[in-house]
Write an enzyme that holds these catalytic residues in place. Structure first.
Site, PDB file in Angstrom:
ATOM      1  N   CYS A  70       0.812  -1.232   0.000  1.00  0.00           N
ATOM      2  CA  CYS A  70       0.000   0.000   0.000  1.00  0.00           C
ATOM      3  C   CYS A  70       0.841   1.275   0.000  1.00  0.00           C
ATOM      4  O   CYS A  70       0.752   2.084  -0.919  1.00  0.00           O
ATOM      5  CB  CYS A  70      -0.896   0.058   1.221  1.00  0.00           C
ATOM      6  N   HIS A 131      -3.098   6.576   3.537  1.00  0.00           N
ATOM      7  CA  HIS A 131      -1.984   5.689   3.911  1.00  0.00           C
ATOM      8  C   HIS A 131      -0.604   6.230   3.561  1.00  0.00           C
ATOM      9  O   HIS A 131       0.317   5.458   3.276  1.00  0.00           O
ATOM     10  CB  HIS A 131      -2.169   4.289   3.287  1.00  0.00           C
TER      11      HIS A 131
END
Ligand code: NAG
Ligand code: NAG
Ligand code: NAG
Length: 316
Positions: A70, A131
């Site tokens: 991610c 993120h």
């Protein structure tokens, strides 16, 4: 936690007189496989909205992500640079942010495509998962937050969707807990049993306080573990709207519906001017979830339900 990405690019019709400024809608779904959408050949997972985009637009058949995780893949996606250049890659340590209080994030010196478009007069929004960090030094600097990287509007998860955020969905920390808590507890139990037996057999004169210290150590370890498990969800799993926490702890109830509706509102609000919308879907990363209308409806279990609901969000 592996996040190969599916990217869909939708170009809205040109706005007005020359030079035309197209609108951009980027949709990203973590962990979706190339074999999942119908337009790539899946006959049992229903993704009519993605299929329609592919049919009416173009379908690309080769995509290279800069990383299978991610945080680094997002850093690359946002900046067009290898994640190692922004310090967002790691070979030896966990390569993603797991805690909202992490002080790391996408450096302010990095130029995102959102920043470039904002400078061109675009309204910019990121809805869903970010993120790439939040703060540097304290809880008011927001140096890594989407609002410091060219996004006028943010609504979603500052960190990521983790199994620990959904009660009953398991933990991404299971291995660390085994290593750091359960293994030492076993050693302590063994030591206690051995010393107890030696004392009972009168082979070794073990003083009482030794047992007390060992028991206290075990209790402290267990206490730390329980504290961690109890506080993770309330402290780390929350939604933000711009710079304010909007839901804590995060609820998965109709989460996709809430975020998709907000994305549609952003598009309507900015219909008269060029805009960039990054819809960074919470699905189909674990913890897997689906609302009542989708749960149990697909042919591929919880994963299929989540993928079909994500497709519904694309259609919204
Ligand atoms: C369709 O997707 C499901 C869920 O990922 C997968 O199990 C199945 O193998 C896929 N079918 C094809 C033909 O790829
Ligand atoms: C937070 O950090 C920033 C940047 O270092 C500083 O300017 C600001 O005064 C700090 N705020 C608080 C409340 O400590
Ligand atoms: C979720 O959406 C459904 C259908 O719109 C609605 O009936 C239900 O009350 C919603 N649940 C929550 C918790 O908001």
């Amino acid at each position: 936690m592996r996040c190969p990405l599916l990217l869909l690019l939708v170009l809205w019709g040109a706005q007005s007189r020359a030079p035309p400024k197209p609108n951009f809608v980027l949709i990203m779904a973590d962990d979706l496989g190339i074999g999942d959408p119908g337009c790539y050949g899946n006959e049992t997972l229903r993704t009519p909205n993605i299929d329609r985009l592919a049919k009416e637009g173009v379908k690309l058949t080769q995509h290279l992500a800069a990383s299978p995780l991610c945080t680094p893949s997002r850093a690359a996606f946002m900046t067009g640079r290898y994640p190692v250049r922004s310090g967002m890659a790691s070979q030896t340590r966990i390569g993603v942010f797991l805690f909202s209080a992490s002080s790391g994030g996408l450096p302010s010196t990095e130029v995102t495509f959102a920043r470039l478009l904002k400078d061109q007069g675009y309204a910019t929004a990121l809805i869903g998962k970010w993120h790439l960090g939040t703060h540097c030094h304290n809880t008011s600097d927001f140096c890594h937050h989407p609002s410091s990287h060219g996004f006028d509007y943010f609504h979603g998860l500052p960190v990521t969707n983790l199994r620990d955020c959904k009660p009953g969905a398991g933990s991404v920390f299971a291995q660390a807990i085994r290593l750091l808590v359960l293994a030492p507890l076993q050693v302590l139990a063994l030591a206690l049993a051995t010393l107890g037996a030696l004392r009972w057999l009168r082979l070794l004169l073990v003083p009482g306080p030794v047992f007390v210290v060992l028991l206290l150590l075990a209790a402290a370890l267990l206490g730390l573990l329980l504290c961690f498990l109890q506080s993770f969800r309330p402290l780390n799993c929350f939604l933000m709207r711009d710079r304010a926490v909007s839901q804590q702890p995060l609820s998965y109830d109709n989460l996709t519906q809430r975020l998709a509706a907000d994305a549609a509102r952003f598009v309507r609000r900015n219909a008269e001017r060029p805009f960039l919308l990054v819809f960074s879907s919470i699905q189909v990363h674990t913890a897997l979830y689906a609302s009542k209308d989708f749960a149990g409806k697909s042919k591929h279990g919880a994963y299929g339900d989540a993928a079909e609901e994500m497709d519904w969000g694309v259609g919204t």
